[in-house]
Design an enzyme around this catalytic site. Structure first.
Site, PDB file in Angstrom:
ATOM      1  N   ASP A   1       0.810  -1.220   0.000  1.00  0.00           N
ATOM      2  CA  ASP A   1       0.000   0.000   0.000  1.00  0.00           C
ATOM      3  C   ASP A   1       0.843   1.269   0.000  1.00  0.00           C
ATOM      4  O   ASP A   1       2.055   1.223   0.211  1.00  0.00           O
ATOM      5  CB  ASP A   1      -0.963  -0.006   1.206  1.00  0.00           C
ATOM      6  CG  ASP A   1      -0.305  -0.510   2.483  1.00  0.00           C
ATOM      7  OD1 ASP A   1       0.933  -0.460   2.566  1.00  0.00           O
ATOM      8  OD2 ASP A   1      -1.026  -0.951   3.387  1.00  0.00           O
TER       9      ASP A   1
ATOM     10  N   ASN B   1      -7.375  -1.918  14.483  1.00  0.00           N
ATOM     11  CA  ASN B   1      -8.764  -2.182  14.100  1.00  0.00           C
ATOM     12  C   ASN B   1      -8.896  -3.451  13.253  1.00  0.00           C
ATOM     13  O   ASN B   1      -9.950  -3.714  12.694  1.00  0.00           O
ATOM     14  CB  ASN B   1      -9.337  -0.982  13.332  1.00  0.00           C
ATOM     15  CG  ASN B   1      -8.619  -0.742  12.008  1.00  0.00           C
ATOM     16  OD1 ASN B   1      -7.692  -1.472  11.661  1.00  0.00           O
ATOM     17  ND2 ASN B   1      -9.043   0.263  11.273  1.00  0.00           N
TER      18      ASN B   1
ATOM     19  N   HIS C   1      -7.168  -4.142  10.448  1.00  0.00           N
ATOM     20  CA  HIS C   1      -6.913  -4.041   9.006  1.00  0.00           C
ATOM     21  C   HIS C   1      -5.644  -4.796   8.599  1.00  0.00           C
ATOM     22  O   HIS C   1      -4.717  -4.959   9.393  1.00  0.00           O
ATOM     23  CB  HIS C   1      -6.886  -2.582   8.518  1.00  0.00           C
ATOM     24  CG  HIS C   1      -5.715  -1.753   8.935  1.00  0.00           C
ATOM     25  ND1 HIS C   1      -5.805  -0.393   9.169  1.00  0.00           N
ATOM     26  CD2 HIS C   1      -4.405  -2.057   9.154  1.00  0.00           C
ATOM     27  CE1 HIS C   1      -4.621   0.076   9.499  1.00  0.00           C
ATOM     28  NE2 HIS C   1      -3.754  -0.904   9.506  1.00  0.00           N
TER      29      HIS C   1
ATOM     30  N   GLU D   1      -9.761  -1.868   5.423  1.00  0.00           N
ATOM     31  CA  GLU D   1     -10.305  -1.444   6.709  1.00  0.00           C
ATOM     32  C   GLU D   1     -11.582  -2.233   7.021  1.00  0.00           C
ATOM     33  O   GLU D   1     -12.168  -2.868   6.131  1.00  0.00           O
ATOM     34  CB  GLU D   1     -10.628   0.059   6.655  1.00  0.00           C
ATOM     35  CG  GLU D   1      -9.428   0.962   6.321  1.00  0.00           C
ATOM     36  CD  GLU D   1      -8.481   1.186   7.506  1.00  0.00           C
ATOM     37  OE1 GLU D   1      -8.441   0.338   8.419  1.00  0.00           O
ATOM     38  OE2 GLU D   1      -7.776   2.217   7.500  1.00  0.00           O
TER      39      GLU D   1
END
Ligand code: F6R
Length: 241
Positions: free
Chosen positions: A67, A136, A138, A143
């Site tokens: 990414d 979280n 991810h 996400e």
């Protein structure tokens, strides 16, 4: 899924680097998916050390990063491109033409993301994908709520992802280019690293909880060849650790 629990961050990094080093020794033209963030910093130092000691040659390796923020110039100190060159590529001999990092400056985003998937495919697919995990859940920047059949695309970042980063950017990015869940799950082998107490809860939920898009990393439970390397703190919520 193999779960290895190491004493500390240093041994986590060393074990991860040795696992990848072995793959490169066996398959010099390995197609290796890479991650950025705090977690793999020690891992990259170990890989650089192996190269400096003439133990490992990266001249046939091909790499694809997961990414990159969007938009961001590669020269930005916080870009993942800058991270990768500073910590790894400037110190080893991966040929420039074998290095793929999503380009945070492209204008035709859809077309570019399609090409990124094609470049992976044309390389024969990812042999091994390195991952970190967000608090979280991810993986890459997939996400919570992302789709299981997602491929490389532009995404909105979860507000929690950029928490505490405002000192690093004048305008913190709200978007990123990321490989999709399907791209990641297409890798033959996955290596997930997590370190520190702040990851303990999400590690437990991702590895032992239900497989749900609320916790994207939970999809790894369905992958047949995953190695998880944790330090003690990150493993603290797992039974028996
Ligand atoms: C980075 C990436 C992210 C990170 C995750 C954990 O390329 O894909 O999923 O792996 O945000 O980041 P750290 O390691 O900084 O806790």
């Amino acid at each position: 899924m193999d779960i290895l629990v190491e004493q500390n961050y240093e041994s986590m990094s060393q074990t991860a680097a040795r696992l990848v080093a072995r793959e490169i020794l066996l398959v010099p033209d390995l197609v290796l998916g890479l991650a950025t963030g705090n977690t793999p910093v020690g891992f990259y130092s170990e890989l650089v050390k192996l190269h400096e000691e003439n133990l490992l040659d990266y001249s046939s390796l091909k790499t694809f990063n997961l990414d990159e923020y969007y938009p961001i110039p590669p020269s930005h100190p916080e870009s993942f491109t800058n991270y990768m060159y500073e910590r790894f590529f400037n110190h080893v001999n991966v040929p420039e033409q074998n290095i793929y990092i999503p380009d945070g400056t492209v204008e035709s985003v859809e077309e570019y993301c399609r090409r990124y998937e094609e470049w992976i495919e044309e390389s024969g697919g990812l042999d091994l994908q390195l991952l970190g995990i967000g608090k979280n859940g991810h993986i890459g920047y997939n996400e919570p709520g992302c789709s299981w059949d997602s491929v490389t695309r532009l995404v909105e970042l979860d507000p929690r992802t950029m928490e505490g980063q405002s000192d690093k950017f004048d305008n913190p990015p709200t978007q990123a280019l990321t490989m999709g869940v399907k791209t990641i799950m297409g890798a033959d082998q996955i290596l997930l690293l997590a370190s520190g107490a702040k990851k303990a809860e999400v590690v437990e939920v991702a590895l032992n909880g239900p497989v749900t898009t609320d916790v994207p990393a939970s999809i790894l439970q369905l992958h047949p060849n995953v190695t998880v390397i944790l330090d003690r703190e990150a493993a603290a919520e797992l039974d028996g650790c």
